[in-house]
Design an enzyme around this catalytic site. Sequence first.
Site, PDB file in Angstrom:
ATOM      1  N   ASP A  43       0.820  -1.219   0.000  1.00 13.50           N
ATOM      2  CA  ASP A  43       0.000   0.000   0.000  1.00 13.50           C
ATOM      3  C   ASP A  43       0.854   1.269   0.000  1.00 13.50           C
ATOM      4  O   ASP A  43       0.487   2.266  -0.630  1.00 13.50           O
ATOM      5  CB  ASP A  43      -0.925   0.001   1.214  1.00 13.50           C
ATOM      6  CG  ASP A  43      -2.106  -0.945   1.030  1.00 13.50           C
ATOM      7  OD1 ASP A  43      -2.426  -1.280  -0.127  1.00 13.50           O
ATOM      8  OD2 ASP A  43      -2.701  -1.358   2.038  1.00 13.50           O
ATOM      9  N   GLY A  44       1.973   1.252   0.710  1.00 18.35           N
ATOM     10  CA  GLY A  44       2.836   2.428   0.730  1.00 18.35           C
ATOM     11  C   GLY A  44       3.360   2.752  -0.659  1.00 18.35           C
ATOM     12  O   GLY A  44       3.392   3.920  -1.070  1.00 18.35           O
ATOM     13  N   GLU A 114      -4.753  10.133   4.791  1.00 16.09           N
ATOM     14  CA  GLU A 114      -5.080  11.027   5.896  1.00 16.09           C
ATOM     15  C   GLU A 114      -4.002  12.069   6.109  1.00 16.09           C
ATOM     16  O   GLU A 114      -2.856  11.895   5.698  1.00 16.09           O
ATOM     17  CB  GLU A 114      -5.283  10.254   7.204  1.00 16.09           C
ATOM     18  CG  GLU A 114      -4.023   9.775   7.879  1.00 16.09           C
ATOM     19  CD  GLU A 114      -3.453   8.478   7.351  1.00 16.09           C
ATOM     20  OE1 GLU A 114      -2.217   8.382   7.217  1.00 16.09           O
ATOM     21  OE2 GLU A 114      -4.249   7.565   7.072  1.00 16.09           O
ATOM     22  N   ALA A 151     -11.225   6.536   1.442  1.00 16.29           N
ATOM     23  CA  ALA A 151     -10.234   5.534   1.017  1.00 16.29           C
ATOM     24  C   ALA A 151      -9.240   5.233   2.119  1.00 16.29           C
ATOM     25  O   ALA A 151      -8.741   4.109   2.235  1.00 16.29           O
ATOM     26  CB  ALA A 151      -9.510   6.017  -0.236  1.00 16.29           C
ATOM     27  N   THR A 154      -9.791   3.061   6.604  1.00 14.80           N
ATOM     28  CA  THR A 154      -9.450   1.771   7.212  1.00 14.80           C
ATOM     29  C   THR A 154      -8.000   1.701   7.647  1.00 14.80           C
ATOM     30  O   THR A 154      -7.566   0.673   8.169  1.00 14.80           O
ATOM     31  CB  THR A 154      -9.711   0.615   6.228  1.00 14.80           C
ATOM     32  OG1 THR A 154      -8.910   0.810   5.060  1.00 14.80           O
ATOM     33  CG2 THR A 154     -11.174   0.539   5.849  1.00 14.80           C
ATOM     34  N   TYR A 156      -4.822   4.328   9.345  1.00 19.36           N
ATOM     35  CA  TYR A 156      -4.518   4.876  10.668  1.00 19.36           C
ATOM     36  C   TYR A 156      -5.802   5.262  11.400  1.00 19.36           C
ATOM     37  O   TYR A 156      -5.952   5.050  12.611  1.00 19.36           O
ATOM     38  CB  TYR A 156      -3.612   6.088  10.489  1.00 19.36           C
ATOM     39  CG  TYR A 156      -2.892   6.565  11.730  1.00 19.36           C
ATOM     40  CD1 TYR A 156      -3.068   5.949  12.966  1.00 19.36           C
ATOM     41  CD2 TYR A 156      -2.006   7.633  11.653  1.00 19.36           C
ATOM     42  CE1 TYR A 156      -2.401   6.396  14.082  1.00 19.36           C
ATOM     43  CE2 TYR A 156      -1.325   8.082  12.762  1.00 19.36           C
ATOM     44  CZ  TYR A 156      -1.530   7.464  13.983  1.00 19.36           C
ATOM     45  OH  TYR A 156      -0.869   7.911  15.083  1.00 19.36           O
ATOM     46  N   ASN A 157      -6.757   5.813  10.662  1.00 23.60           N
ATOM     47  CA  ASN A 157      -8.029   6.230  11.256  1.00 23.60           C
ATOM     48  C   ASN A 157      -8.725   5.089  11.985  1.00 23.60           C
ATOM     49  O   ASN A 157      -9.205   5.244  13.113  1.00 23.60           O
ATOM     50  CB  ASN A 157      -8.926   6.791  10.151  1.00 23.60           C
ATOM     51  CG  ASN A 157     -10.334   7.084  10.625  1.00 23.60           C
ATOM     52  OD1 ASN A 157     -10.578   8.015  11.371  1.00 23.60           O
ATOM     53  ND2 ASN A 157     -11.285   6.271  10.175  1.00 23.60           N
ATOM     54  N   SER A 159      -7.397   2.283  13.070  1.00 17.74           N
ATOM     55  CA  SER A 159      -6.585   1.856  14.211  1.00 17.74           C
ATOM     56  C   SER A 159      -6.780   2.769  15.416  1.00 17.74           C
ATOM     57  O   SER A 159      -6.641   2.340  16.564  1.00 17.74           O
ATOM     58  CB  SER A 159      -5.099   1.838  13.822  1.00 17.74           C
ATOM     59  OG  SER A 159      -4.853   0.893  12.810  1.00 17.74           O
TER      60      SER A 159
END
Length: 253
Positions: A43-44, A114, A151, A154, A156-157, A159
Amino acid sequence: MDRRIAFVAGRSDVAQQALGVLSRRYGNVTVEKADTIVALGGDGHMLRTLHDTQALNAPVYGMNCGTIGFLMNEYAEDGLQERLAAAETETINPLSMVATRADGSVENHLAINEVSLLRQGPQAAKLSIRLDGRMRMAELVCDGALVATPAGSTAYNYSAHGPILPIGADVLALTAMAAFRPRRWRGALLPKTVTVRFDVLEADKRPVMSDADGHSVRDVVTVEVRSAPDISHAILFDPGHGLQERLIQEQFT
């Protein structure tokens, strides 16, 4: 007619090996000449590819050669042209972050997932929050706070116990990390059109950094966050495995 593909691989051995195999099989053009850009990694790497190619018209199709791969499709060497032809497109808008440091310098960055503010030292951060210029919270004592897109909801938000937002929803999630005052404040759902302004209180004593998808700015005193509707990213997914389906699955796992 076969699509012209530009393969862009992460640094891992797995991604680099995949780059060699797929390039020999399907060819590999530059991103400027590509009909489709295929990102090989996690993902990164997908986020970096989207940022790096945002000025181009070619959509990005991710193949997971990393760990989580929430934004990626399953890796397979066979049938790539057929998968690209059948892929479904998700269009997303990033966030714009304008961060002002204590010395008056300003940095602008975009974030697909984010924008977060985080304490730099051992003491909790003190923030105030304004929405479209109106004070909504005069003092939030916390480890940090973030504004997430659907998007990125799911990541950091989630977590930080923030809500998962449906793709296409015209809302953003404002979530606190370890809120101390107000006690256990979890945040708010905001309209996509809002401008969120964070002011850092007692910045000398309680320094804060901001981050937009890995672009970090230290010693900030104000951070403004808003959606950037004039910028869009087109991401391709295999049928039945788009972001909407993945967001629903995440809530029932």
